[in-house]
Design a protein around this motif. Structure first.
Motif, PDB file in Angstrom:
ATOM      1  N   SER A  47       1.706   4.044  -2.993  1.00  0.00           N
ATOM      2  CA  SER A  47       0.906   5.789  -2.842  1.00  0.00           C
ATOM      3  C   SER A  47       1.833   6.839  -2.756  1.00  0.00           C
ATOM      4  O   SER A  47       1.550   7.851  -3.023  1.00  0.00           O
ATOM      5  CB  SER A  47       0.410   5.977  -0.452  1.00  0.00           C
ATOM      6  N   GLU A 105       0.430  -1.075   0.319  1.00  0.00           N
ATOM      7  CA  GLU A 105      -0.007   0.403   0.412  1.00  0.00           C
ATOM      8  C   GLU A 105       0.772   1.154   0.137  1.00  0.00           C
ATOM      9  O   GLU A 105       0.106   1.893  -0.827  1.00  0.00           O
ATOM     10  CB  GLU A 105      -0.572   0.142   1.540  1.00  0.00           C
ATOM     11  N   GLU A 162      -0.849  -2.569  -7.557  1.00  0.00           N
ATOM     12  CA  GLU A 162      -1.363  -3.468  -7.794  1.00  0.00           C
ATOM     13  C   GLU A 162      -2.134  -4.018  -8.314  1.00  0.00           C
ATOM     14  O   GLU A 162      -3.671  -5.055  -7.271  1.00  0.00           O
ATOM     15  CB  GLU A 162      -2.674  -1.841  -8.723  1.00  0.00           C
TER      16      GLU A 162
END
Length: 129
Positions: free
Chosen positions: A33, A29, A42
């Motif tokens: 980001s 994550e 992803e």
């Protein structure tokens, strides 16, 4: 030519040590980001991202350490070939995700790794005798 190969190998080693280390230390994550160009993460599991990071770190070490210590310097072009495979996969991922503007950097890294592999495997500064 030998100096150019050392410089390119050193630059690649630094880049992949930093990049691969980030993939090993950061969560999926956090990687996603951090920048717009990290959307590729992803499509991969956290374990796959860690594996890619480990391979990048190993390749970074393999680009410099064997030649610097003069212990199995044939590992240098093999590390470069490994990076070529990683970057070919990165470019294919960019194509699949329609992220062509980010693919330019992948192709530059691919070309630099190809230069090191060629120079140390079959070129005039070959470690293979």
């Amino acid at each position: 030519m030998n100096l150019a190969l050392w410089i390119v190998a050193g630059v690649l080693a630094a880049a992949y040590l930093f990049s691969g280390g980030g993939k090993l230390l950061l969560t999926k994550e956090k990687i996603i980001s951090m920048s717009a160009s990290a959307g590729w993460a992803e499509d991969f599991s956290a374990g796959s991202i860690k594996t890619i990071g480990a391979l990048e770190v190993l390749a970074a070490v393999g680009l410099v350490l064997p030649a610097a210590l003069d212990i199995a310097p044939v590992l240098v072009p093999l590390a470069a070939l490994g990076l070529m495979m990683i970057m070919a996969g990165a470019a294919l991922t960019r194509i699949r995700r329609h992220e062509l503007k980010y693919m330019a950097a992948d192709l530059v890294y691919l070309a630099l790794a190809t230069f090191v592999a060629w120079g140390r495997l079959i070129g005039p500064e070959s470690f293979v005798r």
